[in-house]
Every structure is written in structure tokens, then in C-alpha cells.
Design a protein around this motif. Structure first.
Motif, PDB file in Angstrom:
ATOM      1  N   GLN A 130       0.820  -1.204   0.000  1.00 26.02           N
ATOM      2  CA  GLN A 130       0.000   0.000   0.000  1.00 26.02           C
ATOM      3  C   GLN A 130       0.861   1.264   0.000  1.00 26.02           C
ATOM      4  O   GLN A 130       0.538   2.246  -0.666  1.00 26.02           O
ATOM      5  N   GLU A 131       1.964   1.226   0.758  1.00 26.91           N
ATOM      6  CA  GLU A 131       2.815   2.411   0.863  1.00 26.91           C
ATOM      7  C   GLU A 131       3.549   2.697  -0.440  1.00 26.91           C
ATOM      8  O   GLU A 131       3.839   3.849  -0.767  1.00 26.91           O
ATOM      9  N   THR A 132       3.838   1.640  -1.194  1.00 22.62           N
ATOM     10  CA  THR A 132       4.602   1.829  -2.436  1.00 22.62           C
ATOM     11  C   THR A 132       3.726   1.880  -3.679  1.00 22.62           C
ATOM     12  O   THR A 132       4.243   2.004  -4.790  1.00 22.62           O
ATOM     13  N   GLN A 133       2.413   1.800  -3.485  1.00 25.19           N
ATOM     14  CA  GLN A 133       1.503   1.834  -4.634  1.00 25.19           C
ATOM     15  C   GLN A 133       1.655   3.173  -5.360  1.00 25.19           C
ATOM     16  O   GLN A 133       1.552   4.251  -4.752  1.00 25.19           O
ATOM     17  N   GLY A 134       1.929   3.108  -6.635  1.00 22.65           N
ATOM     18  CA  GLY A 134       2.175   4.321  -7.418  1.00 22.65           C
ATOM     19  C   GLY A 134       3.619   4.759  -7.380  1.00 22.65           C
ATOM     20  O   GLY A 134       4.007   5.695  -8.096  1.00 22.65           O
ATOM     21  N   LEU A 135       4.427   4.122  -6.539  1.00 21.54           N
ATOM     22  CA  LEU A 135       5.857   4.442  -6.432  1.00 21.54           C
ATOM     23  C   LEU A 135       6.705   3.217  -6.751  1.00 21.54           C
ATOM     24  O   LEU A 135       7.822   3.071  -6.252  1.00 21.54           O
ATOM     25  N   GLU A 136       6.161   2.341  -7.581  1.00 18.36           N
ATOM     26  CA  GLU A 136       6.864   1.085  -7.860  1.00 18.36           C
ATOM     27  C   GLU A 136       8.271   1.307  -8.422  1.00 18.36           C
ATOM     28  O   GLU A 136       9.218   0.620  -8.021  1.00 18.36           O
ATOM     29  N   THR A 137       8.421   2.280  -9.311  1.00 15.41           N
ATOM     30  CA  THR A 137       9.735   2.542  -9.900  1.00 15.41           C
ATOM     31  C   THR A 137      10.696   3.082  -8.846  1.00 15.41           C
ATOM     32  O   THR A 137      11.853   2.639  -8.752  1.00 15.41           O
ATOM     33  N   GLU A 138      10.206   4.020  -8.035  1.00 20.86           N
ATOM     34  CA  GLU A 138      11.051   4.589  -6.979  1.00 20.86           C
ATOM     35  C   GLU A 138      11.433   3.525  -5.945  1.00 20.86           C
ATOM     36  O   GLU A 138      12.579   3.496  -5.462  1.00 20.86           O
ATOM     37  N   TRP A 139      10.480   2.647  -5.613  1.00 20.96           N
ATOM     38  CA  TRP A 139      10.755   1.600  -4.638  1.00 20.96           C
ATOM     39  C   TRP A 139      11.780   0.612  -5.172  1.00 20.96           C
ATOM     40  O   TRP A 139      12.671   0.161  -4.438  1.00 20.96           O
ATOM     41  N   GLU A 140      11.683   0.301  -6.443  1.00 22.87           N
ATOM     42  CA  GLU A 140      12.626  -0.637  -7.054  1.00 22.87           C
ATOM     43  C   GLU A 140      14.048  -0.082  -7.000  1.00 22.87           C
ATOM     44  O   GLU A 140      15.014  -0.837  -6.831  1.00 22.87           O
ATOM     45  N   ALA A 141      14.156   1.237  -7.151  1.00 25.83           N
ATOM     46  CA  ALA A 141      15.477   1.877  -7.165  1.00 25.83           C
ATOM     47  C   ALA A 141      15.969   2.240  -5.766  1.00 25.83           C
ATOM     48  O   ALA A 141      17.143   2.572  -5.584  1.00 25.83           O
ATOM     49  N   PHE A 142      15.070   2.171  -4.773  1.00 27.87           N
ATOM     50  CA  PHE A 142      15.404   2.633  -3.420  1.00 27.87           C
ATOM     51  C   PHE A 142      16.392   1.691  -2.744  1.00 27.87           C
ATOM     52  O   PHE A 142      16.176   0.495  -2.647  1.00 27.87           O
ATOM     53  N   LYS A 143      17.506   2.262  -2.288  1.00 28.69           N
ATOM     54  CA  LYS A 143      18.497   1.525  -1.527  1.00 28.69           C
ATOM     55  C   LYS A 143      18.723   2.293  -0.226  1.00 28.69           C
ATOM     56  O   LYS A 143      19.345   3.357  -0.238  1.00 28.69           O
ATOM     57  N   PRO A 144      18.198   1.777   0.887  1.00 31.49           N
ATOM     58  CA  PRO A 144      18.291   2.527   2.146  1.00 31.49           C
ATOM     59  C   PRO A 144      19.681   2.478   2.764  1.00 31.49           C
ATOM     60  O   PRO A 144      19.852   2.168   3.942  1.00 31.49           O
ATOM     61  N   LYS A 145      20.710   2.790   1.955  1.00 31.52           N
ATOM     62  CA  LYS A 145      22.080   2.825   2.461  1.00 31.52           C
ATOM     63  C   LYS A 145      22.404   4.255   2.873  1.00 31.52           C
ATOM     64  O   LYS A 145      22.293   5.186   2.080  1.00 31.52           O
ATOM     65  N   LEU A 146      22.821   4.394   4.109  1.00 30.50           N
ATOM     66  CA  LEU A 146      22.980   5.718   4.696  1.00 30.50           C
ATOM     67  C   LEU A 146      23.950   6.590   3.912  1.00 30.50           C
ATOM     68  O   LEU A 146      23.704   7.780   3.721  1.00 30.50           O
ATOM     69  N   GLN A 147      25.060   6.029   3.470  1.00 24.65           N
ATOM     70  CA  GLN A 147      26.055   6.827   2.774  1.00 24.65           C
ATOM     71  C   GLN A 147      25.490   7.415   1.487  1.00 24.65           C
ATOM     72  O   GLN A 147      25.808   8.554   1.123  1.00 24.65           O
ATOM     73  N   GLN A 148      24.630   6.670   0.811  1.00 24.11           N
ATOM     74  CA  GLN A 148      24.047   7.142  -0.441  1.00 24.11           C
ATOM     75  C   GLN A 148      22.944   8.165  -0.193  1.00 24.11           C
ATOM     76  O   GLN A 148      22.721   9.065  -1.012  1.00 24.11           O
ATOM     77  N   LEU A 149      22.244   8.035   0.924  1.00 28.40           N
ATOM     78  CA  LEU A 149      21.114   8.921   1.196  1.00 28.40           C
ATOM     79  C   LEU A 149      21.525  10.210   1.901  1.00 28.40           C
ATOM     80  O   LEU A 149      20.796  11.197   1.847  1.00 28.40           O
ATOM     81  N   ALA A 150      22.660  10.209   2.585  1.00 25.69           N
ATOM     82  CA  ALA A 150      23.030  11.335   3.452  1.00 25.69           C
ATOM     83  C   ALA A 150      23.117  12.644   2.680  1.00 25.69           C
ATOM     84  O   ALA A 150      23.940  12.773   1.766  1.00 25.69           O
ATOM     85  N   PRO A 151      22.290  13.651   3.028  1.00 26.77           N
ATOM     86  CA  PRO A 151      22.411  14.972   2.405  1.00 26.77           C
ATOM     87  C   PRO A 151      23.767  15.587   2.768  1.00 26.77           C
ATOM     88  O   PRO A 151      24.403  15.170   3.748  1.00 26.77           O
ATOM     89  N   PRO A 152      24.231  16.573   1.986  1.00 28.60           N
ATOM     90  CA  PRO A 152      25.564  17.161   2.228  1.00 28.60           C
ATOM     91  C   PRO A 152      25.778  17.637   3.662  1.00 28.60           C
ATOM     92  O   PRO A 152      26.872  17.470   4.207  1.00 28.60           O
ATOM     93  N   GLU A 153      24.748  18.223   4.286  1.00 29.17           N
ATOM     94  CA  GLU A 153      24.929  18.766   5.635  1.00 29.17           C
ATOM     95  C   GLU A 153      25.113  17.680   6.692  1.00 29.17           C
ATOM     96  O   GLU A 153      25.471  17.977   7.837  1.00 29.17           O
ATOM     97  N   THR A 154      24.873  16.421   6.320  1.00 33.43           N
ATOM     98  CA  THR A 154      25.025  15.320   7.287  1.00 33.43           C
ATOM     99  C   THR A 154      26.252  14.450   6.991  1.00 33.43           C
ATOM    100  O   THR A 154      26.492  13.475   7.692  1.00 33.43           O
ATOM    101  N   LYS A 155      27.019  14.798   5.962  1.00 30.32           N
ATOM    102  CA  LYS A 155      28.138  13.952   5.550  1.00 30.32           C
ATOM    103  C   LYS A 155      29.169  13.797   6.669  1.00 30.32           C
ATOM    104  O   LYS A 155      29.710  12.705   6.887  1.00 30.32           O
ATOM    105  N   GLU A 156      29.453  14.884   7.393  1.00 34.67           N
ATOM    106  CA  GLU A 156      30.434  14.807   8.473  1.00 34.67           C
ATOM    107  C   GLU A 156      29.964  13.866   9.574  1.00 34.67           C
ATOM    108  O   GLU A 156      30.758  13.137  10.165  1.00 34.67           O
ATOM    109  N   HIS A 157      28.672  13.864   9.838  1.00 32.66           N
ATOM    110  CA  HIS A 157      28.126  12.944  10.840  1.00 32.66           C
ATOM    111  C   HIS A 157      28.328  11.493  10.395  1.00 32.66           C
ATOM    112  O   HIS A 157      28.644  10.631  11.219  1.00 32.66           O
ATOM    113  N   TYR A 158      28.149  11.255   9.103  1.00 39.12           N
ATOM    114  CA  TYR A 158      28.346   9.892   8.600  1.00 39.12           C
ATOM    115  C   TYR A 158      29.813   9.497   8.713  1.00 39.12           C
ATOM    116  O   TYR A 158      30.141   8.424   9.222  1.00 39.12           O
ATOM    117  N   ASP A 159      30.698  10.367   8.245  1.00 41.42           N
ATOM    118  CA  ASP A 159      32.121  10.027   8.202  1.00 41.42           C
ATOM    119  C   ASP A 159      32.728   9.898   9.594  1.00 41.42           C
ATOM    120  O   ASP A 159      33.502   8.972   9.861  1.00 41.42           O
TER     121      ASP A 159
END
Length: 258
Positions: free
Chosen positions: A139-168
Motif C-alpha cells: 500500500q505504501e509503495t503503490q504508485g511508487l513502484e519505480t522509486e521503490w525498485e530503485a530505493f536503496k536505504p544505504k545511509l552513505q548514499q542517502l546522506a544529504p551534504p549537511e550530514t556527511k560529516e556525521h556519517y564520516d
């Protein structure tokens, strides 16, 4: 052990005590923030969107982990860094969701939570529970099938620039304990220097964890204070200034500017 190393341990112990005192004041602000949040929710001050609810949930989860981190640090447990890992994850995810003015990212993150719950029940052959969570995921991914298929919940890939230092700086450190990176610290032969004990190694890890935990707690509270119009910017700046003063007491085991 050389005197300089003994001094280093003494300084770390003193810094840990100072960090714990500061952390108690941060917790008091957290309690005030949660009260303001309750009042805002009851007054209908927030738009009931999945995006808003997800960001609130991530902040509450992270700040509750800070509570547990403090308890472990107070007992000089190196395992405090386990809580730090969750805090970083929630902080980065909250910024990632916030960057989307719509609800796509919130839906993808919610769906990942449902997928994880479904996978757990499938692994222990609880098919009925698994089917329920899979349906919620669908239900949550209905209509977002393409985005869900491409979604990889890996923190390094998702981290916005302002959070990069926190990741590193913080996430990589926290992952040592959550995975196997710190195994060597627990594996004999233990340090042979006179006077150096396992308890010292644990204390040093607790010190580093609360050091980073305070950085994250201040950043999380700043985000929440702005959203809730709490007007706590000056108080949070005071926390940061005291953090810098504690770091300046002597050689740091780990840390940096904030």
C-alpha cells in the motif's frame, strides 16, 4: 604505563564526568521539547502528513537513544556506541525526508520498515503476520513502484551534504561495535602496559560515544526547536560552547569542531 598515558586516561575520565553533567541539562531541554510537542499535537498545530509524522518519529527515536547512551556512559560501558549508531541513522534519515517537500521519501522509508518486519516474520514462518506487513508495504509503495525498485536505504548514499560529516566521523565509529570492527579490543592478549585495564578501554569508548552523542543531541534539538518554535537556540548554543570547553581540557581521544 608512561606518565603521559596515565594523564591521558585521567583527562578522559574528567571529560566524561563533565560530559555527563552537560548531558543531564540536555535531557531537561529534551523533556521540555517533548511537552511542547504534545501540546502542539493536541492543538492541531502540525499538518497530519506522513512526512511530518515520520520526521517527528525519527527525532523521538534518536533522542530516546540518547537517554540510553547516557546510562551506558555513566556505567563506563563501551557499548554506548550501539545507541550512537541509531542516533546517526535517525538524524540522517530525518534530513533526507525533510529535503522532500512531498511524501515520496517518507513513504519509501515507511515501506522499508514494513519490509523489514515482514522479512522477520517470514524467517520464523509466521505467515499471517508476514502477509500483513507485506500488504502495508504494498500500500505504501503503490504508485511508487519505480522509486521503490530503485530505493536503496544505504545511509552513505542517502546522506544529504549537511550530514556527511556525521556519517564520516560518527557513523563509521559507531558501526565498529555494531558489527565486528572492535573485536580486537576484546581479544587477548589485552594491553600489557602497566596499569592499563579493560575497564580503561571501555571508559574511553564510552567517553568518545557521549562526546559524539552530545553533538548529535544538540543538532537534533536544534532541528526540533526550529520546527516547534521553541526558541531554544541560545540554550543549545550554550550547550555547544560548554562542549567545546570540555574538549579543550586536554588531549582528546576523538572528536572535532562542532
Amino acid at each position: 604505563m608512561p606518565g603521559t598515558e596515565q594523564d591521558h586516561l585521567s583527562i578522559a575520565e574528567e571529560k566524561l564526568r563533565c560530559f555527563l553533567a552537560l548531558a543531564e541539562e540536555i535531557l531537561a531541554l529534551k523533556a521540555a521539547l517533548k511537552q511542547r510537542l504534545d501540546e502542539a499535537l493536541q492543538a492541531g498545530a502540525f499538518t497530519e502528513t506522513l512526512r511530518t509524522r515520520t520526521i517527528i518519529g525519527l527525532h523521538l527515536k534518536a533522542l530516546d537513544c540518547f537517554d540510553r547512551l547516557i546510562i551506558d556512559a555513566r556505567d563506563r560501558r563501551g557499548e554506548a556506541s550501539h545507541h550512537l549508531k541509531t542516533m546517526v541513522e535517525c538524524f540522517i534519515y530525518s534530513h533526507w525526508v525533510s529535503c522532500d517537500k512531498g511524501e515520496t521519501r517518507a513513504r519509501l522509508l515507511s515501506a522499508e520498515g514494513y519490509r523489514s518486519r515482514a522479512a522477520y516474520h517470514e524467517s520464523i514462518e509466521e505467515k499471517e503476520y508476514a502477509a500483513t506487513w507485506r500488504e502495508m508495504q504494498r500500500q505504501e509503495t503503490q504508485g511508487l513502484e519505480t522509486e521503490w525498485e530503485a530505493f536503496k536505504p544505504k545511509l552513505q548514499q542517502l546522506a544529504p551534504p549537511e550530514t556527511k560529516e556525521h556519517y564520516d566521523r560518527i557513523y563509521r565509529f559507531a558501526c565498529e561495535a555494531a558489527h565486528i570492527g572492535d573485536l580486537r579490543a576484546y581479544t587477548p592478549p589485552f594491553p600489557q602496559e602497566p596499569g592499563l585495564r579493560l575497564s580503561h578501554l571501555s571508559m574511553l569508548r564510552a567517553y568518545i560515544s557521549i562526546n559524539f552523542g552530545i553533538i548529535l543531541a544538540c543538532d537534533l534539538l536544534q532541528d526540533a526547536s526550529i520546527a516547534l518554535k521553541l526558541g531554544a537556540a541560545k540554550q543549545i548554543d550554550g550547550f555547544r560552547e560548554r562542549w567545546r570547553a570540555i574538549i579543550a581540557l586536554g588531549p582528546a581521544t576523538s572528536g572535532g569542531s562542532n
